[in-house]
Scaffold this active site. Structure first.
Site, PDB file in Angstrom:
ATOM      1  CG  ASP A   1      -2.292   0.569   0.947  1.00  0.00           C
ATOM      2  OD1 ASP A   1      -2.342   1.800   0.779  1.00  0.00           O
ATOM      3  OD2 ASP A   1      -3.288  -0.164   0.895  1.00  0.00           O
TER       4      ASP A   1
ATOM      5  CG  HIS B   1      -5.281   3.788   1.052  1.00  0.00           C
ATOM      6  ND1 HIS B   1      -4.833   2.502   0.798  1.00  0.00           N
ATOM      7  CD2 HIS B   1      -6.585   3.808   0.687  1.00  0.00           C
ATOM      8  CE1 HIS B   1      -5.819   1.774   0.306  1.00  0.00           C
ATOM      9  NE2 HIS B   1      -6.893   2.544   0.234  1.00  0.00           N
TER      10      HIS B   1
ATOM     11  CB  SER C   1      -9.366   0.613   0.318  1.00  0.00           C
ATOM     12  OG  SER C   1      -8.575   0.746  -0.826  1.00  0.00           O
TER      13      SER C   1
END
Length: 748
Positions: free
Chosen positions: A414, A471, A669
């Protein structure tokens, strides 16, 4: 949908959720509905959010341990993917067609015999970089005034760290030892060479004239090699390097045809990356308004083909066209299994506009102050402490008497991890990771690949990212990177498992070639290199790899190749289905083979309006919906997890807080890490399970969804199939069911 309609819909949903088995229990239903209505009003007023005692729990911790970002969002049209995919200009991913199959794990356990050592290459050979400079760069290399001081490494040297770099003269025809018909201008080997040494055989000293008896080579070591470590013995064979050398010749000739500089990155995985044009000698050059270099990314246009009426010199002036022509020529050569653009991937947040064991009677729940807002981990149902869209983690923690094991490893490929986050710093759950982002400006941390997977931020207005998303931190927090049950912030799904952060996305996204390497490194299949040229392997090879990333495109061949490589070793790859309300077959990695593809559900257990869908989806898991409040807690039904955020709220005083460390988000996600955490919990109880056997156990723990729960308005889902002829409601297949760890079966 207007606010009044949403409120009405919410009340209707509450009423339906209270329907009892007997139709004549009207009084009981009305009494229960009244209780819930009173509770909702108390919660909206900031009273006792989450049940008895929780308000006191929040009041007893510092504000930084409880403040979070997230508020109800106004409804907006469902975003459907229409924008073309983007790619890195001048960067091409390829694999030679004649590459032999890699050794199997069984062969790795045995290792090559002494007689076979000549069939293998040394590691610095397998990961070399071939550089083809321009005339000006050749002159610079040959200039006697130029020093190659290690104190002033070139941009290419910094990008490639200490891999072997071979700079060649493209006009030369002198035969190199490796087979390339070029003269070597510069050959920088790794500072520490790794050689495959034959076992040393001790010959006893002679004391008389008796004949010398050569002892037989020693048998393979009887000490078993752990399977994860055995992967490191899957070294590259000479015939494999030969296939890459042949492919390199084709790449060099193609680049020369258009007068382009090139660098070719050779990897023992078989994947090769060729960068041509201005990027070749400056592979970490970002490009931009203050740069004379062509912009580093471009939108894909299938209509662009290599024109026959232009000269190579004219083509080379257009970097995008040159990239297309080189790809076309390499494909036509027949040398390659695949040749494709280096696509740009994005995380799978739903983007917002700017500024916008023994069974016990007591459920095991963490003491983290924001736990009551984490509806996503609660058990499914309509009773106290339950919600229809929950995933049953509380039941697993309670019935199985387990919150995970440090022997189980989840790799998060990520944007990296906020190492200084107060709920993550010094966490025993976080293992050493790696930063795989090649481009220095994309990396946004001042350097290229290295051992620091910290997330420095990824603001990118060009991609509608107006603030740092952090994120990877949000995703990792849902799995279990944060310290759970520590009276601080939030809890993760698997409290005690090991998290390996592998940074592959940075500012404006992540390159396909970097992501492919990240997958392989996470699975323990290839090394990276430190500044001294030492091979750095992942000492905690993943059991599960989480890919909360997406590209609106059919699965690239090179990504499928990387996924296959790790799944063949028993790794389970979990992928977000994508957030563009389209069939997952058009998305990668959600539409790739050999992944568990995860769609997003809301607090009702229905597919979220942004989620992709289709036959490729395996499971529905909580992804959240920031436009709804179906659990009536006065907060949006997003997924609350770790990340640094701004414009926050103190849930005790409802006062505005400038900065905080927790936030609600929504997206596939967010759904994928629930599945990764669930797999980690299952493996913690059944360490013998790997690969498809582990995934199969999870797939038995699903609550089937009705067609109504996985459907939506046809005008919001172009291409979806109506539930019946002429219907305005379309089918949105969302897998075999909603994740429900309450029903997991761990029998042998």
């Amino acid at each position: 949908m207007t606010t009044s309609k949403r409120i009405a819909a919410g009340i209707l949903a509450i009423g339906l959720g209270l329907t009892l088995a007997s139709c004549d229990r009207t009084d009981e239903r009305m009494e229960r509905l009244s209780e819930i209505g009173d509770g909702v009003m108390r919660q909206l007023g900031g009273e006792d959010v989450g049940g008895p005692g929780n308000q006191a729990r929040m009041e007893n911790v510092p504000v930084e341990a409880r403040a979070f970002q997230g508020e109800m969002q106004e409804a907006s049209p469902v975003r459907v993917a229409t924008a073309p995919s983007k790619f890195v200009v001048g960067s091409i991913v390829a694999k030679p067609r004649s590459m032999p199959e890699p050794d199997t794990v069984a062969e790795a356990f045995e290792g090559p015999s002494i007689a076979d050592y000549d069939a293998y290459v040394e590691s610095f050979e397998s990961d070399a970089v071939i550089v083809v400079p321009t005339d000006e760069e050749i002159a610079e290399l040959q200039s006697p005034s130029r020093t190659m001081s290690s104190d002033e490494p070139s941009r290419l040297d910094r990008a490639m760290k200490s891999r072997r770099t071979i700079t060649i003269d493209p006009k030369s025809r002198e035969q190199m030892a490796q087979g390339l018909p070029r003269e070597v201008l510069k050959d920088t080997r790794t500072r520490m060479e790794y050689r495959m040494e034959s076992p040393q055989v001790q010959i006893p000293e002679r004391t008389d004239d008796s004949p010398i008896i050569q002892p037989a080579p020693p048998a393979a070591s009887p000490i078993p090699i752990p399977q994860k470590s055995a992967e490191r013995r899957l070294v590259m064979r000479q015939d494999a390097i030969g296939a890459q050398v042949s492919a390199e010749s084709q790449m060099i000739e193609t680049a020369q045809r258009y007068g382009l500089a090139a660098n070719i990155q050779r990897s023992r995985s078989g994947q090769m990356v060729i960068e041509v044009g201005s990027r070749a000698m400056k592979p970490t050059k970002y490009g931009g308004p203050d740069d004379n270099v062509t912009p580093w990314i471009a939108e894909d246009d299938e209509a662009i083909t290599c024109p026959s009426g232009m000269t190579p010199e004219e083509i080379s002036e257009d970097a995008v066209l040159a990239t297309v022509c080189v790809i076309q020529d390499l494909k036509a050569s027949g040398e390659f299994e695949y040749v494709e653009k280096d696509w740009l991937y994005q995380n799978q947040f739903v983007r917002r506009p700017k500024n916008s064991g023994p069974v016990t009677n007591v459920a095991v729940t963490p003491n983290d102050p924001l736990w009551s807002l984490q509806w996503n981990f609660m058990n499914q149902g309509s009773g106290d402490g339950e919600i229809e869209g929950g995933s049953g983690f509380v039941d697993f923690w309670t019935k199985q008497a387990s919150q995970g094991s440090p022997e189980v490893v989840v790799a998060i490929v990520d944007t990296g991890l906020e190492m200084d986050h107060p709920d993550i710093k010094d966490s025993p759950n976080v293992a050493p990771g790696w930063d795989m982002v090649t481009d220095i400006a994309m990396a946004n941390d001042g350097n290229s690949r290295d051992s620091d997977p910290n997330d420095p931020g990824d603001q990118c207005p060009e991609e509608f990212v107006f603030e740092d998303t952090f994120h990877g931190t949000h995703v990792a927090g849902t799995v279990g990177a944060s310290v759970s049950n520590n009276e601080n912030g939030v809890a993760g799904g698997a409290w005690n498992v090991k998290i390996v952060p592998v940074r592959a996305l940075g500012k404006c996204g992540g390159r396909l070639s970097d992501i492919n390497d990240a997958i392989r490194w996470a699975g323990g299949l290839i090394p990276e290199y430190d500044e001294l040229g030492n091979e750095i392997w992942n000492d905690n090879p993943a059991d599960i790899i989480n890919l909360s990333i997406g590209l609106f495109r059919f699965c690239p061949a090179s990504m499928q190749d990387a996924i296959n490589a790790v799944t063949e070793r028993g790794v389970v790859v979990v992928a977000a289905a994508g957030n563009d309300s389209v069939s997952t077959q058009f998305y990668a990695p959600g539409g790739c083979d050999n992944v568990l593809s995860v769609a997003a559900g809301d607090a009702r257990g229905q597919i979220a309006p942004y989620s992709n869908y289709g036959a490729e989806v395996d499971v529905l898991a909580p992804g959240g919906d920031l436009q709804r409040d179906d659990n009536g807690d006065g907060r949006p039904d997003g997924i609350l997890s770790t990340k640094h955020a701004s414009n926050c709220t103190d849930p005790v005083t409802n006062e505005a807080i400038t900065d905080c460390y927790y936030a609600y988000e929504q997206g596939t996600s967010m759904a994928a890490p629930h599945v990764s955490a669930a797999l980690a919990l299952i493996k913690s109880k059944r360490p013998d399970l790997t690969g498809t056997a582990l995934a199969d156990v999870l797939l038995t723990a699903l609550n089937p969804r009705s067609q109504e729960q996985c459907s939506g308005p046809c005008d919001q889902y172009p291409g979806a199939e109506p539930v019946s002829e002429g219907s305005e409601t379309c089918k949105l297949p969302c897998g075999a069911g909603l994740l429900n760890l309450s029903d997991v079966n761990l029998d042998e």
